[in-house]
Scaffold this active site. Structure first.
Site, short mmCIF file in Angstrom:
data_model
loop_
_atom_site.label_atom_id
_atom_site.label_comp_id
_atom_site.label_asym_id
_atom_site.label_seq_id
_atom_site.Cartn_x
_atom_site.Cartn_y
_atom_site.Cartn_z
N ASP A 224 0.84 -1.20 0.00
CA ASP A 224 0.00 0.00 0.00
C ASP A 224 0.88 1.25 0.00
O ASP A 224 1.93 1.26 -0.64
CB ASP A 224 -0.92 -0.04 1.22
CG ASP A 224 -2.29 0.56 0.97
OD1 ASP A 224 -2.36 1.78 0.76
OD2 ASP A 224 -3.28 -0.18 0.97
N HIS B 127 -3.50 5.93 3.59
CA HIS B 127 -4.33 4.78 3.19
C HIS B 127 -3.79 3.49 3.79
O HIS B 127 -4.53 2.69 4.37
CB HIS B 127 -4.37 4.71 1.67
CG HIS B 127 -5.35 3.74 1.11
ND1 HIS B 127 -5.05 2.40 0.91
CD2 HIS B 127 -6.64 3.89 0.69
CE1 HIS B 127 -6.10 1.78 0.39
NE2 HIS B 127 -7.08 2.66 0.25
N SER C 88 -11.40 -0.99 -0.37
CA SER C 88 -10.08 -0.98 0.27
C SER C 88 -10.18 -1.27 1.75
O SER C 88 -9.23 -1.79 2.35
CB SER C 88 -9.41 0.39 0.08
OG SER C 88 -8.97 0.58 -1.23
#
Length: 296
Positions: A29, A61, A241
């Site tokens: 990520d 994220h 996600s």
């Protein structure tokens, strides 16, 4: 996360001593901020972009995703504990501060991960990012081939379906890969999507061009609060996600109980225990994650 834990009854596993301990989840990520809830269980850090050796996340994220998987919730007195609070986390930074990356960087990251999988006991790879089908065909083929190689090496690959629904054939790459486990959001059509920058029914839907059912499994992904990159705090995000690490965390719990399971065994177990009455028949999925049945 408190809402998600109650919805899935994660305490069923935790009270029986299954917290993901001994299982490492690689998170490919934007990197990782060493949040208080994760410190002590971060097994390493690999930065494809800047070759930094100390953990960092210039986007947020990756930290949010890692918190859903394995936060122990100590900074929130347990309120934002993740799915598998005892698991190890191995952040692999392949995306920049804008969330952009390329196949070459992913390839380098996967090669490194395969070389170190035994050293870190990597059992799961979480991929909460995806490539649009508008990408060059050779890149698509290469990325799918790479994740299949990870699966064949004995690592369970869990990928997001993407947020391009509700149209059919809208699953992002590598989620279209036949072999791996692809995750969609079970709560993408409720009012919680308002204010999240996502349309109702955002979760990517199949079937794929090859008429393969994708995603296979659904989990909550809308308005999930998890670790932030600022001052050991928390933030709320939505999307497949976020649903993907819910499933990765559940698999970490499963593997802490049944460490001998292969990726194929795990996928079969998800199929056998999916909740087929979760009112998502129009998506042609196996069903929704049922953690209690999964752990039996």
């Amino acid at each position: 996360m408190e809402r998600i834990r109650e919805l899935l009854n994660t305490s069923y596993a935790h009270k029986r001593g299954y917290t993901g301990k001994g299982i490492t989840v690689a998170v490919m990520d934007t990197g990782l901020f060493l949040h208080k809830d994760l410190r002590g269980r971060v097994k390493g850090f690999y930065d494809v972009l800047g070759n930094e050796t100390e953990c960092y996340d210039d986007n947020g994220h990756g930290t949010h995703v890692a918190g859903i998987i394995g936060s122990d919730g100590c900074a929130s007195r347990g309120e934002y504990m993740g799915m598998a609070p005892g698991c190890g986390i191995l952040p692999i930074k392949v995306l920049d501060r804008r969330g952009g990356g390329n196949t070459r960087q992913v390839k380098k990251a996967i090669r490194w991960m395969l070389e170190h999988k035994d050293e870190y006991n990597i059992r799961i790879l979480n991929i909460s990012v995806g490539m649009l089908k508008s990408a060059r065909e050779e890149e698509q083929v290469e990325l799918i081939k790479l994740v299949e190689e990870v699966w064949d090496a004995g690592i369970v690959v869990v990928a997001a379906a993407g947020n391009n629904g509700p149209a059919g054939n809208s699953v992002t790459i590598p989620g279209i890969c036949r072999t791996i486990i692809t995750v969609g959001s079970s709560d993408d059509d409720n009012r919680q999507t308002q204010g999240q920058g996502l349309r109702r029914g955002y979760s990517g839907r199949g079937p794929t061009d090859s008429c393969v059912i994708k995603p296979e499994i659904l989990a909550p992904g809308t308005k999930i609060t998890s670790c932030d990159v600022h001052n050991d705090g928390y933030t709320t995000k939505s999307g497949t996600s976020m649903a993907t690490p819910v499933v990765s965390g559940a698999i970490a719990l499963l593997l802490s109980k049944y460490p001998q399971m292969s990726p194929k065994d795990v996928k079969l177990r998800l199929y056998q225990t999916a909740n087929r009455s979760c009112d998502r028949k129009e998506q042609h999925v196996w069903g929704c994650l049922d953690l209690v049945r999964l752990m039996h």
